[in-house]
Enzyme design. Structure first.
Site, PDB file in Angstrom:
ATOM      1  N   THR A  39      -1.687  -7.753 -11.434  1.00  0.00           N
ATOM      2  CA  THR A  39      -0.793  -8.911 -11.413  1.00  0.00           C
ATOM      3  C   THR A  39      -0.488  -9.359  -9.982  1.00  0.00           C
ATOM      4  OG1 THR A  39       1.032  -7.358 -11.642  1.00  0.00           O
ATOM      5  CG2 THR A  39       0.352  -8.500 -13.631  1.00  0.00           C
ATOM      6  N   ASP A  40      -0.730  -8.485  -8.993  1.00  0.00           N
ATOM      7  CA  ASP A  40      -0.294  -8.858  -7.621  1.00  0.00           C
ATOM      8  C   ASP A  40      -1.037 -10.081  -7.094  1.00  0.00           C
ATOM      9  OD1 ASP A  40      -2.655  -7.378  -7.162  1.00  0.00           O
ATOM     10  OD2 ASP A  40      -1.862  -6.356  -5.383  1.00  0.00           O
ATOM     11  N   ASP A 175      -0.352  -2.499  -2.594  1.00  0.00           N
ATOM     12  CA  ASP A 175      -0.440  -1.169  -1.986  1.00  0.00           C
ATOM     13  C   ASP A 175       0.333  -1.113  -0.671  1.00  0.00           C
ATOM     14  OD1 ASP A 175      -2.199  -1.087  -4.073  1.00  0.00           O
ATOM     15  OD2 ASP A 175      -4.000  -0.994  -2.839  1.00  0.00           O
ATOM     16  N   TYR A 224     -13.647  -5.658  -9.474  1.00  0.00           N
ATOM     17  CA  TYR A 224     -12.357  -6.162  -8.998  1.00  0.00           C
ATOM     18  C   TYR A 224     -12.498  -7.623  -8.567  1.00  0.00           C
ATOM     19  CZ  TYR A 224      -7.884  -6.142  -6.428  1.00  0.00           C
ATOM     20  OH  TYR A 224      -6.606  -6.407  -5.986  1.00  0.00           O
TER      21      TYR A 224
HETATM   22  C1  GLA Z   1      -5.839  -2.192  -6.149  1.00  0.00           C
HETATM   23  C2  GLA Z   1      -5.493  -3.305  -5.171  1.00  0.00           C
HETATM   24  C3  GLA Z   1      -4.108  -3.858  -5.441  1.00  0.00           C
HETATM   25  C4  GLA Z   1      -3.925  -4.227  -6.910  1.00  0.00           C
HETATM   26  C5  GLA Z   1      -4.390  -3.093  -7.812  1.00  0.00           C
HETATM   27  C6  GLA Z   1      -4.400  -3.461  -9.275  1.00  0.00           C
HETATM   28  O1  GLA Z   1      -5.011  -1.093  -5.924  1.00  0.00           O
HETATM   29  O2  GLA Z   1      -5.584  -2.822  -3.860  1.00  0.00           O
HETATM   30  O3  GLA Z   1      -3.861  -4.962  -4.605  1.00  0.00           O
HETATM   31  O4  GLA Z   1      -4.584  -5.415  -7.206  1.00  0.00           O
HETATM   32  O5  GLA Z   1      -5.699  -2.641  -7.484  1.00  0.00           O
HETATM   33  O6  GLA Z   1      -3.105  -3.740  -9.716  1.00  0.00           O
END
Ligand code: GLA
Length: 397
Positions: A39-40, A175, A224
């Site tokens: 969701t970020d 993160d 991703y």
């Molecule tokens: C990874 C990415 C984050 C986020 C997560 C999924 O950790 O680094 O920015 O998108 O995946 O929520």
């Protein structure tokens, strides 16, 4: 190894390499998300928390532009010059350090070189933000060493920029923000659009357990990027049907039902997951505050089902881990963590049964997958800060 032993080890290694004691110690934790997968980058909400596993850098400033740093985890040393930062093919982990230095300089700050020794207890590449911990420890170190007027959120944004632009990973802010801003004893409800958060205490009746599948996450990079692109395509198509939508964050669950038929099926599945996951992150805050275990269990089950069926980020090892978690004593809730496609999962368990839970999951998962998992309790730790080498507890946050 406790914190004092760790401090003594780093200090001895530092002295052996550089002939002096370190003068500044920075640390930054990894993180685990408790709701809000992917969701970020959709400008949504995430219930996230730091973990008591962190990266430490013991350092001493130099009077020139050279940075030398030795990783105790990998037994490798790296070196770069501030005025001529390039990617390091031999020691790729160095890019997280040099990348942060590069973006800080591009933002107009003058840095000094340093000698450093690095050690991390965040498992590498398992989805607990080992890279963000290294970036944030570097950012915090440089901020203090070079007296930069930068707050935690700005440091997190710069560290994300280093990962996006220099390391070349198109991650969101989750993160770095968590590692920078997290607080002991609390999860955070992060608003990835506003870049703000509020603390959500974790009840003493809940123990967070990391369940590392130890399954390879080889596809996570490409998958991703593909998921991210699919969400963006969904937004472009929804914009043709509705005004005022600039990210999936702007679409509620009910409104989405009216747009879904106008989207290609795959795009609709990806977007539905994000829209629902955003709603679950908000619901999670209430459930966590109330310590409502039944509700937590429902929300996490729905999150995991959506992650597998709609966002398709589950691999067989994750299903095997989920089955082991669900059958174990003390289980309250379980779901994916981080980007998915292997790596770590996360469970909420009754604290008194956490040891039994770990033992059971260990055995059952090994039987079904043939892999040796790592199952351990984690607690929210302070965000990136300096360590006082005399008592090795964080001096501020
Ligand atoms: C990874 C990415 C984050 C986020 C997560 C999924 O950790 O680094 O920015 O998108 O995946 O929520």
């Amino acid at each position: 190894m406790d914190r004092v032993e760790r401090r003594n080890w780093l200090a001895a290694e530092f002295e052996a390499r550089y002939g002096a004691q370190p003068t500044l110690w920075a640390r930054a934790p990894g993180r685990v998300d408790l709701m809000g997968s992917h969701t970020d980058y959709n400008e949504g909400w995430i219930l996230t928390m730091t973990i008591d596993r962190d990266a430490w850098i013991a350092a001493r400033p130099r009077s020139d532009e050279v940075v030398q740093i030795h990783s105790l985890n990998l037994g490798e040393s790296g070196r770069f010059v501030l005025g001529a930062i390039e990617h390091s093919r031999q020691t790729p982990w160095l890019d997280y350090v040099s990348g942060v230095a590069k973006v800080l300089q591009e933002a107009g700050f003058t840095l000094c070189g340093f000698d450093g020794v690095l050690h991390t207890t965040v498992p590498l590449g398992g989805g607990l933000s080992s890279s963000a911990a290294l970036e944030m420890a570097t950012a915090r170190l440089l901020e203090r060493m070079c007296r930069l007027p930068l707050d935690s959120v700005t440091l997190a944004r710069l560290a994300q920029r280093a990962e996006n632009e220099f390391v070349g990973v198109g991650c969101g802010i989750l993160d770095q923000y968590t590692s920078a801003v997290g607080r002991a004893g609390c999860a955070l409800l992060l608003d990835a659009r506003q870049l703000s958060s509020r603390d959500v205490p974790i009840s003493s009746g809940l123990q967070v357990m990391v369940c590392d599948t130890r399954a390879q996450r080889t596809l996570s990079g490409t998958e991703y990027a593909e998921r991210r692109a699919q969400c963006e395509e969904g937004v472009r198509r929804i914009q043709r049907m509705a005004a005022g939508v600039s990210a999936l964050r702007d679409v509620g669950v009910e409104a989405f039902d009216t747009y879904a038929a106008g989207l290609p099926p795959v795009i609709a599945r990806r977007c539905r997951f994000i829209v629902e996951e955003n709603a679950r992150a908000l619901a999670m805050e209430t459930a966590l505050r109330q310590g409502d275990c039944a509700r937590l269990g429902q929300l996490w089950a729905a999150s995991y089902a959506g992650a597998c069926e709609l966002y398709e980020l589950c691999v067989p090892a994750m299903a095997q881990m989920m089955a082991a978690m669900r059958a174990a004593p003390g289980f309250i809730a379980g779901r994916q963590a981080g980007a998915g496609f292997g790596g770590c999962m996360v469970a909420l368990v009754h604290p008194a049964e956490s040891a039994l839970f770990a033992q059971h999951v260990q055995q059952q998962y090994h039987q079904s997958s043939g892999l040796h998992p790592a199952i351990y309790a984690v607690s929210p730790a302070p965000g990136a800060n300096l360590l006082d080498p005399h008592d090795v507890f964080p001096v501020d946050s």
